[in-house]
Design a protein around this motif. Structure first.
Motif, short mmCIF file in Angstrom:
data_model
loop_
_atom_site.label_atom_id
_atom_site.label_comp_id
_atom_site.label_asym_id
_atom_site.label_seq_id
_atom_site.Cartn_x
_atom_site.Cartn_y
_atom_site.Cartn_z
N UNK A 239 0.72 -1.18 0.02
CA UNK A 239 0.02 -0.14 0.03
C UNK A 239 0.95 1.11 0.00
N UNK A 240 0.73 1.97 -1.01
CA UNK A 240 1.64 3.21 -1.37
C UNK A 240 0.52 4.53 -1.05
N UNK A 241 0.99 5.45 -0.21
CA UNK A 241 0.15 6.45 0.37
C UNK A 241 0.73 7.74 0.20
N UNK A 242 0.50 8.51 -1.02
CA UNK A 242 1.08 9.67 -1.19
C UNK A 242 0.40 10.60 -0.13
N UNK A 243 1.35 11.29 0.52
CA UNK A 243 0.64 12.15 1.61
C UNK A 243 1.30 13.38 1.82
N UNK A 244 0.46 14.44 2.28
CA UNK A 244 1.01 15.74 2.79
C UNK A 244 1.47 15.62 3.75
N UNK A 245 2.92 16.17 4.07
CA UNK A 245 3.80 15.92 5.27
C UNK A 245 3.32 16.51 6.37
N UNK A 246 2.35 17.27 6.48
CA UNK A 246 1.96 18.02 7.48
C UNK A 246 0.43 17.96 7.69
N UNK A 247 -0.01 17.30 8.75
CA UNK A 247 -1.53 17.10 9.06
C UNK A 247 -1.63 15.68 8.58
N UNK A 248 -1.84 15.38 7.06
CA UNK A 248 -2.27 14.16 6.61
C UNK A 248 -1.55 12.91 7.13
N UNK A 249 -0.06 13.20 7.00
CA UNK A 249 0.71 11.77 7.31
C UNK A 249 0.51 11.49 9.09
N UNK A 250 0.26 12.59 9.66
CA UNK A 250 -0.05 12.25 11.32
C UNK A 250 -1.36 11.66 11.51
N UNK A 251 -2.51 12.18 10.54
CA UNK A 251 -3.55 11.48 10.60
C UNK A 251 -3.50 9.85 10.16
N UNK A 252 -2.92 9.62 9.17
CA UNK A 252 -2.83 8.20 8.66
C UNK A 252 -2.00 7.57 9.80
N UNK A 253 -0.86 7.91 10.13
CA UNK A 253 -0.45 7.09 11.31
C UNK A 253 -1.06 6.86 12.42
N UNK A 254 -2.21 7.79 12.69
CA UNK A 254 -2.84 7.67 13.96
C UNK A 254 -3.81 6.48 13.48
N UNK A 255 -4.36 6.45 12.60
CA UNK A 255 -5.25 5.64 12.17
C UNK A 255 -4.88 4.29 12.08
N UNK A 256 -3.69 3.79 11.29
CA UNK A 256 -2.89 2.67 11.23
C UNK A 256 -2.72 2.19 12.47
N UNK A 257 -2.30 3.04 13.43
CA UNK A 257 -1.86 2.61 14.91
C UNK A 257 -3.07 1.89 15.53
N UNK A 258 -3.99 2.71 15.33
CA UNK A 258 -5.65 1.99 15.83
C UNK A 258 -5.82 0.81 15.22
N UNK A 259 -5.67 0.72 14.02
CA UNK A 259 -6.23 -0.70 13.22
C UNK A 259 -5.29 -1.60 13.83
N UNK A 260 -3.95 -1.58 13.75
CA UNK A 260 -3.14 -2.42 14.59
C UNK A 260 -3.29 -2.77 15.97
N UNK A 261 -3.58 -1.71 16.54
CA UNK A 261 -3.84 -1.99 18.24
C UNK A 261 -5.22 -2.81 18.07
N UNK A 262 -6.07 -2.81 17.24
CA UNK A 262 -7.47 -3.57 17.19
C UNK A 262 -7.34 -4.89 16.35
N UNK A 263 -5.87 -5.07 16.10
CA UNK A 263 -5.55 -6.27 15.12
C UNK A 263 -6.60 -6.33 13.97
N UNK A 264 -7.09 -5.33 13.58
CA UNK A 264 -7.94 -5.26 12.42
C UNK A 264 -7.03 -5.29 11.17
#
Length: 453
Positions: A239-264
């Motif tokens: 999965x390749x995610x082109x991301x704005x470095x400010x704001x979007x990258x941080x939101x993406x990591x937040x969501x991916x971390x939550x998905x991993x925590x839930x083992x989703x």
């Protein structure tokens, strides 16, 4: 006292935010951004400033994104000597964004000279990293909600806009009038940013309309990102995610971390391949008072990714076998490290390219989202066989209804409303939406339009 107000940018287009106010011998510039997107729009960056840079008394900056701040180094190089007023977090982000922008301009000029694809001999950068550093010396920071005098008879006040860290809507009191610039309005109910706060009244309102003609998908972004990742992993892809470095990258990591925590999703490697996004993440964690996450929560969320700072580490990601997630700049795939990832992963149908926000007309990102069968990267035609998706749910921009909600905070209608920061279709649609909902009249100015208020 009347005010002459000229739209030197973000009129008839989304980018290039630049508005000049003139009254009583004073000149105040609201934002000083770069034009992005189609070549005909980008070429405006190279034109002389419409007024002498040294004649401007002060710059007031709504936020750090390059389409709002990115021409400051050139303005300073050409003679501006006033102060650049903004919030504390905006300055911190500009420190990295402008330096990176200067570096990219230098690198692009170097490549143009090396490969001979510029009509200019030699090709020169719009500005340099040294120019960016010099501009930072003129920044002066202010807290939200505190009135500050930026020139004789001119005061401004910053109010949270909820868009990215430090982003503000700005109230300007000048010539006996009150003007409000919305800046970019953020989302309501963001897990990271605080809700935008409207002003109550204004003689003149300059209102953004980036998403003025549409609503964001109501699908849960966490669920949709999780599904895209899982489907790609099942195919053995990346999965390749082109991301704005400010704001979007941080939101993406937040969501991916939550998905991993839930083992989703599977516990696959995640790479944040953008030195600027890495630095911005540190600024977010160091300024937790400007968003909803505590410093501890911030570090935990952004710790989901392996940071790759060097070019060698970036290239090595492609050699990592098996499914993985690569978050890299830029968000519209216009340049930066994302390009070598797209070159590597677009030709393989097992992979997914996941865009996460607005794609300006004329950008490589817009072409991919619109279904282009191939795109040109570094002079080569790259076939598009990977699945391409665009998620607007993670956008840091308010949609039409959220923009109307922000406008609903005014206790009396502004006497004049100008719709800016939008493609013409979006601005005209939002003008109609304002009239339908509130009965207020608004205008959609064009580039270089001048009004007296």
């Amino acid at each position: 006292m009347s005010i002459e107000f000229t739209f030197f940018g973000a009129a008839g287009t989304v980018t290039g935010s630049r508005f000049l106010l003139e009254s009583g011998g004073r000149r105040i510039l609201i934002d000083c951004g770069l034009f992005q997107g189609q070549k005909s729009i980008r070429e405006r960056n190279w034109k002389p400033f419409p007024v002498e840079a040294g004649s401007i008394d002060a710059v007031v900056l709504t936020h750090a994104h390059i389409d709002h701040s990115g021409n400051l180094p050139r303005l300073v190089r050409e003679g501006f000597r006033g102060k650049i007023h903004c919030t504390t977090s905006t300055r911190a982000l500009c420190d990295i964004l402008l330096a990176d922008s200067g570096y990219l301009h230098e690198r692009d000029a170097q490549r143009a000279n090396q490969y001979g694809y510029s009509k200019h001999h030699p090709a020169l950068p719009l500005y340099t990293a040294a120019d960016a550093k010099a501009s930072m010396e003129l920044f002066e920071t202010h807290p939200f909600e505190e009135p500050v005098t930026v020139a004789a008879g001119v005061t401004v006040r910053f109010r949270r806009a909820g868009h990215i860290l430090g982003a503000a809507s700005v109230e300007v009191r000048m010539g006996g009038k009150t003007l409000v610039f919305s800046g970019d309005i953020g989302r309501y109910g963001s897990p990271i940013m605080e809700d935008p706060i409207p002003f109550k009244a204004a003689d003149v309102l300059v209102m953004e309309s980036t998403y003025g003609d549409r609503l964001h998908d109501s699908t849960d972004p966490e669920a949709e990102i999780g599904a895209a990742i899982s489907e790609t992993v099942a195919k053995g892809g990346t999965v390749v995610i082109p991301s704005f470095a400010v704001g979007r990258a941080q939101s993406l990591m937040y969501v991916i971390n939550r998905l991993k925590q839930r083992q989703a999703i599977a516990d696959i490697p995640v790479f944040l391949d953008s030195p600027m996004a890495i630095n911005a993440s540190g600024i977010y964690c160091a300024n937790s008072e400007d968003h909803r996450l505590s410093e501890q929560e911030c570090h935990a969320a952004y710790g989901v990714a392996t940071y790759t700072r060097s070019a060698a580490a970036s290239q090595a990601i492609i050699d990592v076998e098996g499914p993985k997630i690569v978050i890299s700049a830029s968000g519209m795939a216009t340049g930066g490290r994302i390009l070598h990832h797209l070159s590597a992963y677009l030709p393989d149908a097992r992979n997914t390219v996941l865009f996460a926000g607005f794609q300006a007309a004329g950008t490589r990102g817009a072409a991919l989202v619109d279904g282009a069968p191939r795109v040109k990267i570094h002079g080569a035609n790259v076939p598009v066989r990977a699945q391409v998706r665009n998620l607007t749910q993670l956008s840091a921009h308010a949609d039409r209804d959220e923009l109307l909600r922000w406008l609903g905070g005014f206790t009396s209608p502004p006497k004049q409303i100008y719709i800016t920061h939008g493609e013409d279709r979006a601005s005209q649609a939002f003008r109609s939406a304002i009239e339908e909902k509130f009965g207020w009249q608004a205008e959609v100015p064009q580039h270089f339009d001048k009004v007296v208020v």
